[in-house]
Write a protein that holds these residues in place. Sequence first.
Motif, PDB file in Angstrom:
ATOM      1  N   PRO A 174      36.756  44.752  66.936  1.00  0.00           N
ATOM      2  CA  PRO A 174      37.229  43.470  67.490  1.00  0.00           C
ATOM      3  C   PRO A 174      38.178  42.758  66.535  1.00  0.00           C
ATOM      4  CG  PRO A 174      34.908  43.726  67.924  1.00  0.00           C
ATOM      5  CD  PRO A 174      35.296  44.879  67.043  1.00  0.00           C
ATOM      6  N   GLY A 175      39.311  42.329  67.070  1.00  0.00           N
ATOM      7  CA  GLY A 175      40.282  41.612  66.269  1.00  0.00           C
ATOM      8  C   GLY A 175      41.286  42.484  65.553  1.00  0.00           C
ATOM      9  N   LYS A 176      41.103  43.807  65.683  1.00  0.00           N
ATOM     10  CA  LYS A 176      42.036  44.734  65.040  1.00  0.00           C
ATOM     11  C   LYS A 176      42.669  45.646  66.084  1.00  0.00           C
ATOM     12  CE  LYS A 176      39.956  44.894  60.451  1.00  0.00           C
ATOM     13  NZ  LYS A 176      39.492  45.783  59.345  1.00  0.00           N
ATOM     14  N   GLU A 177      43.782  46.259  65.691  1.00  0.00           N
ATOM     15  CA  GLU A 177      44.462  47.175  66.605  1.00  0.00           C
ATOM     16  C   GLU A 177      43.685  48.483  66.731  1.00  0.00           C
ATOM     17  OE1 GLU A 177      49.112  45.768  65.898  1.00  0.00           O
ATOM     18  OE2 GLU A 177      48.477  47.794  65.392  1.00  0.00           O
ATOM     19  N   ARG A 178      43.841  49.102  67.871  1.00  0.00           N
ATOM     20  CA  ARG A 178      43.228  50.410  68.076  1.00  0.00           C
ATOM     21  C   ARG A 178      43.957  51.426  67.193  1.00  0.00           C
ATOM     22  NH1 ARG A 178      41.863  51.876  74.215  1.00  0.00           N
ATOM     23  NH2 ARG A 178      40.989  49.772  73.920  1.00  0.00           N
TER      24      ARG A 178
END
Length: 128
Positions: A41-45
């Motif tokens: 959550p909150g980060k890029e895949r």
Amino acid sequence: QRQLVESGGGLVQPGGSLRLSCAVSGFTSGYYSIGWFRQVPGKEREGVACISSRGGNTGYADSVKGRFTISRDNAKTTVYLQMNSLKPEDTAVYYCAAAATRIGTAVYCPGPSGMAYWGEGTLVTVSS
């Protein structure tokens, strides 16, 4: 209908192992690389591992080299991600995805925006 379904996620202690499965169906023509991605959550895949359509060639992110292994069964219906020596920073939702390739030996997972088909994801939590 082309479909990818992940399974095998769960809670594991640091240093432990887990095997994820991606059931692949509907890909009856052409070649497709299958990749594993993960997202916090909150980060890029981010991409984790990728395997060619014929299964003979693979690629890995530097963060998982030597710990994770991607493979696929002979019938090409399931792609696995064996995860060993797990760390808390491996905690994420893991997704499998497919991208079309021109040849069966190509390892082609161009990043999240380049993958054509996605599963719903499975949660992996590494914690004591």
